[in-house]
Design a protein around this motif. Structure first.
Motif, mmCIF file in Angstrom:
data_model
loop_
_atom_site.group_PDB
_atom_site.id
_atom_site.type_symbol
_atom_site.label_atom_id
_atom_site.label_comp_id
_atom_site.label_asym_id
_atom_site.label_seq_id
_atom_site.Cartn_x
_atom_site.Cartn_y
_atom_site.Cartn_z
ATOM 1 N N SER A 55 0.835 -1.195 0.000
ATOM 2 C CA SER A 55 0.000 0.000 0.000
ATOM 3 C C SER A 55 0.876 1.253 0.000
ATOM 4 C CB SER A 55 -0.933 -0.016 1.196
ATOM 5 O OG SER A 55 -0.246 -0.410 2.341
ATOM 6 N N ALA A 58 -0.565 7.253 2.044
ATOM 7 C CA ALA A 58 -1.651 8.159 1.684
ATOM 8 C C ALA A 58 -1.655 9.316 2.664
ATOM 9 C CB ALA A 58 -2.982 7.419 1.741
ATOM 10 N N LEU B 249 -9.716 3.900 4.641
ATOM 11 C CA LEU B 249 -8.691 4.940 4.677
ATOM 12 C C LEU B 249 -9.145 6.181 5.439
ATOM 13 C CD1 LEU B 249 -5.858 5.596 3.494
ATOM 14 C CD2 LEU B 249 -7.029 6.606 1.528
ATOM 15 N N ALA B 357 -5.859 1.946 0.421
ATOM 16 C CA ALA B 357 -4.662 2.730 0.095
ATOM 17 C C ALA B 357 -4.267 2.534 -1.370
ATOM 18 C CB ALA B 357 -3.519 2.337 1.026
#
Lengths: 515, 452
Positions: A55, A58, B249, B357
């Motif tokens: 991932s 973010a 998220l 993500a």
């Protein structure tokens, strides 16, 4: 947080009164396996999915999740085992007769499943450009043509997502038609034999509901209905064949009377499987009727849904049907009528009642089933469903009270009552006794017009041998109920669970895992 | 007639057993005028399994499946990879062909699954309780508005301009008949929503404010202040989630103070299916649970003290309360809820966060690439996996031109808001983990060509 509850759950740990007889360490009994909750065996750091990439970082500032969610994960092997074990705690039509009256559980052909999973149907987005979904629109159109011809109606609204949603659609069409006539009729008449969804639907659409009584024969009281008609009555909601399993002989007379008084006729078509190919509701003067595709045309109900409830409409109501719907171009192509072009093509629509086009996945299954049967086979469906139900009725009426047995043949379902059982024994005991015999019970305590009702619907996909064994089992339990066999009061004895405490569940609701 | 097991001999014997001379005797209550003789004209007779499969496959081939090329559609329905074991498990006959769990002793599989589903949804949304699913997100949204009216005894609902226009259409349709007053409007082509304006519109008649998160243009905002304003005004905050993967998220609506959270669960486990069946998610604070529509599964014990599950609080339902029921809903979307729950179990918290993500990262990459196309700009300040492009031309026409080049490039705002010319150049683009770098490059190249 990693482990949610890795301590290991054992079923007897919750036992108020200590261990059961012959208890095992695991709670399992050979092939009958106990299964903990995912929250008790999973962990928030376990995942059963491998991703292509790690991932990326973010950054959504203050909107980023910071607190744990508390969702357990299992590896793929643990997941397969968890849900396979759970599945074994369920009765299903694939295991045996599922005689739920008014719910209609019949064989679910696997061809339907195969077709629904073709990528051209399963992997298509509802807002794709129309030129890329002509096959999907053709399916909707082809099914619509079948429904119109089978019912003898004028048009069909395909988007309602379940039977009750279809009821709402039909009632909104009636309301829109009345508005277009400039009339403010507020009352809908609903016979007491109607499904509970009928009055709920009428109230949800802003109508006042008034009951119409049933005759001692279990049909709508035509005279009482006629007497109540007037300028304040928008129409009637009726179920035919009705929930007593009987055909409303006066249906045409009811429709004529309602029309003469300026109202419309809504028919709950949940039981269309009893008459498909033998009777066209349009010939009986009906203005709107929903069809539960999962019942009449066999789409799987998956433990409570999805359903699908297209609504066939008379010429008077069709202009008001909901968006979106499929229309055919002169060149054979299909187009979707949505907000964009409704002004020209469908100006009187009452609007949209679901985000997209309805239950496409159910349309492919239902059309597959219909094509497999053809017009000849669907007629045979109704005949076999009715024959099987009458066979059950006549084979049991000497041991179980059948309140309407004298009023003629039943349609697709046979109705019994608890009259004649020993003191203290009820319909519930008969139902739980059937579980020990390896059957799902019939519908119980419905319809409300009969005390301790038991409504048996065998359907057309059961053989005579299966019915004979079921009749034998039900006969044996009925006799035990009449004789007051105390063992029946504590049935089921051989199911994954004994009788469950529903009062406790309602008094102290535990609706989510709180560990 | 392969699904009909009765033989001609069986039928003869059974007719004799019921005392009928022919099948027509059993239809004696049908008036002669309404009876049909012979199969209905103009319809074909039964077909073999092979013939039916061939016919349906031919229709399926007339559709462009999403997997056949670059695909970027969202706007309320999302394409995610569904692990093979999900579909395998929901096809087990004991799940697939079971009915509503009316007899809990032999329906513990469905019931335990529903209890787990409710628990998963409640945690994902950050609320106390969730029900056992609704038809879809749009109908759940309307049911939430009706529920807010029941709770507050007020009838005015403020719909955010960022709410999916089809959800707004459903609410408008129903409100015409139930007396609810809706205050709504189209979104503006702005980077942000006018949250302060929404909060200022609250008054003593307001039952609820309905916001979508992320919204129809892909924007995400903190709603904490709006929740506080709602609370002060005695109104409820309803949050609509159409892309639940986002919640891996970003903060949950419950954490930001939402009273009712509804959503579309299709993105997790269910698949696109041309619009349905989908699975409506419905969750709320526990104090409102008795006003909630739909089925609820609760924990209890059996007569031997073992833990078990039952449908509960059914006194809210149509089969008991009839016209006083909290809704007319009878069914739920059990099988789709099962697919959602299995997929969520496979993901777990770690997997959901990682999936979210990846979606966000991939979408950021796509937005950067597409913004390089001359004349194209990204409107959003913030987004999860979906954003809105502003094109130098009508997006409806652009979508068709892109389709001719084999790229399904998003949903035009012109299709969603046909009467609003000001939005005609908007294109909503969704990017999930199923989109590859090559897909993004192909989209950017095709867009450049059709806009040139």
């Amino acid at each position: 947080m990693t482990a949610l509850n890795r301590a290991g759950w054992r079923p007897e740990m919750n036992a108020a009164g200590g261990a059961d007889d012959n208890v095992t360490f695991t709670g399992n009994r050979a092939l009958m396996l106990e299964e903990p909750l995912i929250f008790e065996i999973g962990s928030t750091e376990t995942t059963g999915v491998d991703f292509d990439e790690s991932s990326p970082a973010a950054d959504l500032g203050s909107l980023m999740r910071s607190e744990p969610i508390g969702l357990p994960g299992l590896s793929e092997s643990e997941t397969v085992r968890h849900y396979t074990r759970l599945s074994r705690q369920n009765y299903a039509i694939d295991l045996g007769l599922f005689p739920l009256g008014s719910c209609t559980m019949k064989h679910n052909p696997r061809l339907n499943e195969k077709v629904a999973r073709m990528p051209g149907f399963a992997d298509v987005h509802p807002l794709q450009p129309q030129e890329t979904v002509q096959g999907a629109l053709a399916v909707i159109n082809e099914l619509a043509v079948w429904l119109i011809k089978l019912t003898g109606m004028y048009g069909v609204a395909m988007s309602p997502k379940a039977g009750a949603h279809g009821e709402l659609c039909g009632i909104l069409c009636i309301k829109a038609a009345l508005e277009a006539r400039g009339e403010d009729r507020r009352v809908l008449l609903v016979p007491e034999s109607a499904h509970g969804t009928n009055p709920a639907t009428a109230a949800f659409a802003g109508f006042t509901v008034e009951d119409i009584p049933a005759t001692p024969e279990g049909r709508v009281d035509l005279e009482a209905l006629k007497a109540r008609l007037g300028p304040d009555v928008a129409g009637v909601m009726i179920t035919n064949p009705n929930t007593c399993g009987l055909f409303e002989r006066d249906m045409k007379a009811i429709s004529d009377a309602v029309h003469a008084a300026g109202g419309y006729v809504y028919c709950d078509g949940a039981n269309f499987n009893a008459i498909v190919g033998r009777v066209r509701p349009g010939d009986l003067g009906i203005d709107a009727m929903h069809i539960n595709l999962h019942k009449t045309f066999s789409t799987p109900h998956g433990g409570g849904g999805p359903g699908s409830g297209p609504v066939v409409l008379s010429e008077a109501l069709a202009p008001y049907g909901p968006l979106p719907f499929v229309a055919r171009y002169a060149d054979g192509g299909f187009k979707l009528i949505e907000e964009e072009n409704a002004g020209e093509e469908h100006p009187a629509t009452f609007g949209r009642m679901t985000a997209f086009h309805g239950q496409m996945g159910m349309f492919t299954r239902a059309l597959t089933y219909i094509l497999s049967h053809g017009a000849d086979g669907l007629k045979q469906v109704a005949e076999d469903a009715v024959l099987n139900a009458n066979y059950v009725l006549r084979s049991l009426e000497d041991v179980l009270d059948a309140p309407f047995a004298a009023s003629g043949p039943c349609m697709h379902e046979a109705l019994f009552s608890d009259k004649g059982l020993a003191e203290g024994f009820s319909t519930l005991d008969i139902a739980k006794g059937l579980i020990d015999e390896g059957y799902h019970p019939m519908t119980v305590y419905f319809p409300l017009v009969v005390h301790g009702a038991m409504l048996v619907e065998p359907t057309e996909t059961e053989s005579k041998a299966v019915l004979d064994q079921f009749i034998g089992a039900l006969r044996s339990i009925a006799l035990r109920g009449k004789n007051g066999d105390p063992a029946l009061k504590s049935a089921p004895h051989f199911a994954p669970r004994a009788r469950l405490d529903e009062t406790l569940a309602a008094r102290k609701p535990v609706l989510a895992w709180e560990g | 007639m392969r699904y009909l097991p009765l033989t001609p001999d069986d039928r003869t014997a059974m007719l004799a057993a019921v005392g009928a001379s022919s099948i027509d005797d059993l239809f004696a209550d049908v008036p002669a005028a309404a009876r049909l003789d012979g199969p209905i004209k103009g319809l074909p007779v039964h077909a073999s399994e092979l013939a039916v499969e061939r016919h349906m496959a031919a229709l399926a081939r007339q559709n462009r499946a999403a997997g056949e090329g670059p695909f970027f559609l969202g706007a309320g329905a999302y394409r995610h990879h569904v692990p093979a074991s999900v579909d395998h498990l929901i096809q087990r006959g004991e799940f697939l062909t079971a009915y509503t769990p009316y007899q809990p002793e032999i329906a513990q599989g469905t019931l335990q699954m529903l209890f787990e589903f409710q628990s998963q949804v409640a945690r994902l949304f950050g609320t106390d309780v969730a029900n056992a699913s609704m038809y879809d997100g749009s109908t759940a949204c309307w049911e939430a508005i009706v529920m807010a009216r029941r709770i507050t005894k007020r009838a005015k609902a403020l719909l955010s301009t960022g709410l999916h226009p089809h959800y707004r259409s459903v609410a408008r349709t129903m409100a015409k008949y139930t007396g609810d007053v809706l205050v709504d409007g189209d979104p503006s082509f702005e980077a942000g929503t006018d949250w302060a304006g929404l909060a200022d519109s609250l008054d003593k008649d307001t039952s609820c404010v309905v916001v979508q998160y992320p919204d129809i243009l892909g924007r995400i905002d903190d709603m904490t202040k709006l929740a506080e304003a709602c609370q002060a005004a005695g109104a409820l905050l309803i949050t609509v989630v159409t892309e639940p993967v986002a919640l891996g998220l970003i903060k949950s609506p419950g954490e930001m103070g939402a009273d009712i959270v509804v959503g579309e669960g299709q993105a997790i486990g269910v698949g696109l299916q041309f619009g349905g069946p989908y699975v409506g998610l419905f969750a709320c604070k526990s104090k409102y649970v008795r006003q909630m529509p739909g089925r609820l599964c609760g924990e209890t014990v059996d007569a031997k003290g073992k833990r078990g599950f039952v449908l509960t609080l059914s006194t809210r339902e149509q089969h008991i309360r009839r016209e006083k029921a909290t809704s007319n809903i009878c069914t739920n979307a059990g099988l789709c809820a099962l697919a959602f729950s299995i997929h969520m179990t496979l993901l777990g918290e770690a997997g959901l966060r990682q999936l979210a993500a990846i979606n966000h990262g991939r979408a950021q990459a796509a937005a950067a690439e597409l913004a390089k196309v001359p004349g194209v700009s990204v409107m959003n300040d913030s987004f999860f996996n979906e954003f809105t492009l502003r094109l130098p031309a009508d997006a409806r026409a652009t979508v068709h031109k892109l389709a001719e080049k084999g790229v399904l490039g998003g949903v035009s705002l012109g299709r969603l808001y046909p009467e609003n010319d000001g939005l005609a150049n908007g294109l909503v683009v969704a990017v999930t983990e199923t989109v590859t770098e090559d897909d993004i490059a192909a989209f950017a190249a095709a867009l450049k060509e059709v806009l040139a």
